[in-house]
Design a protein around this motif. Sequence first.
Motif, PDB file in Angstrom:
ATOM      1  N   PHE A  91     -34.595 -24.705  -3.875  1.00 58.13           N
ATOM      2  CA  PHE A  91     -33.289 -24.920  -3.251  1.00 58.13           C
ATOM      3  C   PHE A  91     -32.656 -23.570  -2.950  1.00 58.13           C
ATOM      4  O   PHE A  91     -32.530 -22.725  -3.833  1.00 58.13           O
ATOM      5  N   PHE A  92     -32.231 -23.360  -1.708  1.00 59.09           N
ATOM      6  CA  PHE A  92     -31.495 -22.165  -1.339  1.00 59.09           C
ATOM      7  C   PHE A  92     -29.998 -22.451  -1.433  1.00 59.09           C
ATOM      8  O   PHE A  92     -29.507 -23.406  -0.821  1.00 59.09           O
ATOM      9  N   ILE A  93     -29.277 -21.644  -2.195  1.00 59.59           N
ATOM     10  CA  ILE A  93     -27.828 -21.777  -2.272  1.00 59.59           C
ATOM     11  C   ILE A  93     -27.205 -20.424  -1.964  1.00 59.59           C
ATOM     12  O   ILE A  93     -27.891 -19.395  -1.955  1.00 59.59           O
ATOM     13  N   ARG A 128     -40.019 -27.299 -12.398  1.00 59.37           N
ATOM     14  CA  ARG A 128     -40.586 -27.741 -11.119  1.00 59.37           C
ATOM     15  C   ARG A 128     -39.616 -27.535  -9.963  1.00 59.37           C
ATOM     16  O   ARG A 128     -40.018 -27.601  -8.803  1.00 59.37           O
ATOM     17  N   PHE A 129     -38.328 -27.339 -10.274  1.00 59.65           N
ATOM     18  CA  PHE A 129     -37.298 -27.171  -9.242  1.00 59.65           C
ATOM     19  C   PHE A 129     -36.616 -25.823  -9.454  1.00 59.65           C
ATOM     20  O   PHE A 129     -36.111 -25.541 -10.543  1.00 59.65           O
ATOM     21  N   LEU A 130     -36.581 -24.991  -8.414  1.00 63.04           N
ATOM     22  CA  LEU A 130     -36.032 -23.646  -8.499  1.00 63.04           C
ATOM     23  C   LEU A 130     -34.799 -23.541  -7.616  1.00 63.04           C
ATOM     24  O   LEU A 130     -34.820 -23.965  -6.454  1.00 63.04           O
ATOM     25  N   PHE A 131     -33.735 -22.979  -8.162  1.00 61.68           N
ATOM     26  CA  PHE A 131     -32.527 -22.700  -7.390  1.00 61.68           C
ATOM     27  C   PHE A 131     -32.412 -21.189  -7.246  1.00 61.68           C
ATOM     28  O   PHE A 131     -32.490 -20.456  -8.238  1.00 61.68           O
ATOM     29  N   SER A 132     -32.221 -20.730  -6.019  1.00 63.89           N
ATOM     30  CA  SER A 132     -32.132 -19.294  -5.826  1.00 63.89           C
ATOM     31  C   SER A 132     -31.329 -18.976  -4.581  1.00 63.89           C
ATOM     32  O   SER A 132     -30.917 -19.857  -3.833  1.00 63.89           O
ATOM     33  N   HIS A 133     -31.122 -17.675  -4.378  1.00 60.19           N
ATOM     34  CA  HIS A 133     -30.330 -17.216  -3.253  1.00 60.19           C
ATOM     35  C   HIS A 133     -31.163 -17.241  -1.985  1.00 60.19           C
ATOM     36  O   HIS A 133     -32.379 -17.101  -2.013  1.00 60.19           O
ATOM     37  N   SER A 134     -30.497 -17.390  -0.849  1.00 58.76           N
ATOM     38  CA  SER A 134     -31.204 -17.553   0.415  1.00 58.76           C
ATOM     39  C   SER A 134     -31.690 -16.234   1.006  1.00 58.76           C
ATOM     40  O   SER A 134     -32.594 -16.229   1.828  1.00 58.76           O
ATOM     41  N   ALA A 135     -31.088 -15.121   0.621  1.00 63.09           N
ATOM     42  CA  ALA A 135     -31.489 -13.830   1.197  1.00 63.09           C
ATOM     43  C   ALA A 135     -32.668 -13.286   0.411  1.00 63.09           C
ATOM     44  O   ALA A 135     -32.512 -12.660  -0.622  1.00 63.09           O
ATOM     45  N   LEU A 136     -33.862 -13.543   0.906  1.00 57.30           N
ATOM     46  CA  LEU A 136     -35.071 -13.226   0.152  1.00 57.30           C
ATOM     47  C   LEU A 136     -35.803 -12.031   0.740  1.00 57.30           C
ATOM     48  O   LEU A 136     -35.858 -11.851   1.945  1.00 57.30           O
TER      49      LEU A 136
END
Length: 712
Positions: free
Chosen positions: A427-429, A533-541
């Motif tokens: 998930f991108f937040i 199994r579910f990763l939340f991270s920032h959208s600027a990769l």
Amino acid sequence: MTVNLLKRLESSVASFRITLKKLQQIHLSTLGRIENFRKTGQDGTFADISATFEDASPDEDLEFFDPEEVPPDQQTGGKVNIQLGDMDLASWEHDLKADLGLIETLLSEMEKVSPADDAKLQHLKEHIQAKIEAPINPGNRKVLVFTAFADTADYLYEHLSPLLRERYGKRVRFFIYNSKELHELESFSADAGINVMVINAQAFNARGKDARRIYEELDDFQTRRPIDVIARNRPILILDEPQKMEGAKTVESLKEFKPLFILRYSATHKQEHNRVYRLDALDAYNRKLVKKIAVRGISLKGQAGTSAYLYLQGIDVFRDKPPVARVELEMRRASGIKADTRNLAKGDNLHAKSGELDQYKGFVVSDINALDNTLSFTNGVVLSAGDAVGDVNETVLRRLQIREAVAAHFEKEQQLFAKGIKVLSLFFIDEVAKYRVYQGDEAKQGEYAQLFEEEYNARLNEILSLEDSKYNQYLRGIPTDRTHEGYFSVDKRSKRLVDPETAARSTESDDVDAYDLILKNKARLLSLDEPVRFLFSHSALREGWDNPNVFVIGMLKKSDNTTTRRQEVGRGLRLSVNQNGDRMDDPATVHELNVLTVVASEGYKEFVAGLQKDIAAVLSARPQKADEAFFTGKVLKTATGDVPVTPQIATMVTAYLLGNDYVDDAYRITLYDIGGDARVNGIRFDEHRTEPWKLGWIDVDIKLGTIGGRKR
């Protein structure tokens, strides 16, 4: 250190293996020194050699020293003397052992990469063989291969030399340039046969006080300069990772070789030259080197005069009964008004279904169209699959996205679990506070973490059955709060998760801490024994921060112009691996197993069109319009023979395409779909719900000037 490790990996797998083995030796030696200090209290000082690694230039070979072998005169001048008695040995030892475990895991993975699997090595073989078998200037079979690191040169020599000698016999000479063994260069110049020399950049890229012998008139070389001897051969230069050799000094140095021409091989060219080979996004897909893309779009539709909340999840089609629409609407219950999903058939009255909520008066189903995935009501409201109308705020939208992502995850997991493939969702937040909030010293779940657990548990209860299957056992063994995790930067002082910083005019964050976790734990994340199994991270990769087993990406953020859809989708395009580390790349099944589902925060058509625009911007030059000029001169393959496309035929073809809406008024190919095989401007996308905007379709395959068309 991370950057320099990646530079070594970019150079060759051999360089990366050598670096890992040296780091392994350093870690083992350091752990031994710590253990000895604990037992005896002696030998408590040694030099920190990390600066040697951190300050390495891209064109330098990295020198590593065993801490026990660093001479006293090298313990100053940038290297720090460390007193073990001043160290937190328990913490340091723990970190060293953790690093050592990672290094050993990486070494294990690198050992699986054989020369036959090394694409760069194989392409280099092809280039050299082409030069040998079809030299541009007759009789000149001399090739220079440049690389940033000497051990890469050794690796190339080891694996190219036997092959070329076996294939071309005595005609091949293959050697590594060494300024102390100039007799090899003498033979290189004098021999009329095939000659290949490998040289690293540092051998010719220094001047002044650090001038290399290659530019000096040497007594032991008949007062000649080696560079002049090389230049007189007018060699072909093959540059490995040329973007590292584009500094002004390096470019000027390369001119002194007086090359006949230069071949530059890289996946990330900074400067465009005359392209002779390409492997872009579309080529990678066609060769089945990346996943297919599926899109689940959610559109917020403004409907004047209604506040009734409705979300059309999709249309279900059956063999023996009419289609039904899966719709989420608000329902009156004893505990209050809550949203719930209902299957609706033609004639259903939402006012009655909802428990007589006033906002649904006049909502009677008039038509369910499975061809275009629409639901119509008698009051004139029409919804397409993925549309949400009524009282829909951002929280409702994010809940719908999370629900779709969780559903896609379970669908893919049920398909791949028995094959030993771990499914991950990303998930991108746009800010940490959406996932985790802090009240004093206490960390609590943010809004998205709470929504996720609610939707996950609801879907899990639907999936679980009484059957004692391995998959059910797997699901029951994972607590909900342990199946998701956030990967963000960590503030060094507060130890709290923080938003990453993004440099001006950049789409990549400096979120090193966060993605070190993903990179260091990549092997663990791929294991079915790991509950996350579910990763939340920032959208600027940053490029390279991805995982091959990401099968679902959820865009839980507002659309912006800083990060392209192509960059975001690219985090999940690598082909997946199973529990043994085997890549799932069987051509017969690769695109059945490897499908990336993107849950967008916009409509399907909008997302696909935007993604197509992003991809088109970086694709190699390809025809963009199906106009008369494009078709004229092509050849139609028919059952009775080849038919050249004249201007008159081209006019008829374009008129047909335009009249049937296969192209727009500017002759750009429009979005269409048949049986879930959706395309836009030739880029293929697979959508969760089939939306055939056009009843007919034409598939045009263009290869080497040949067009084959068929209509269904």
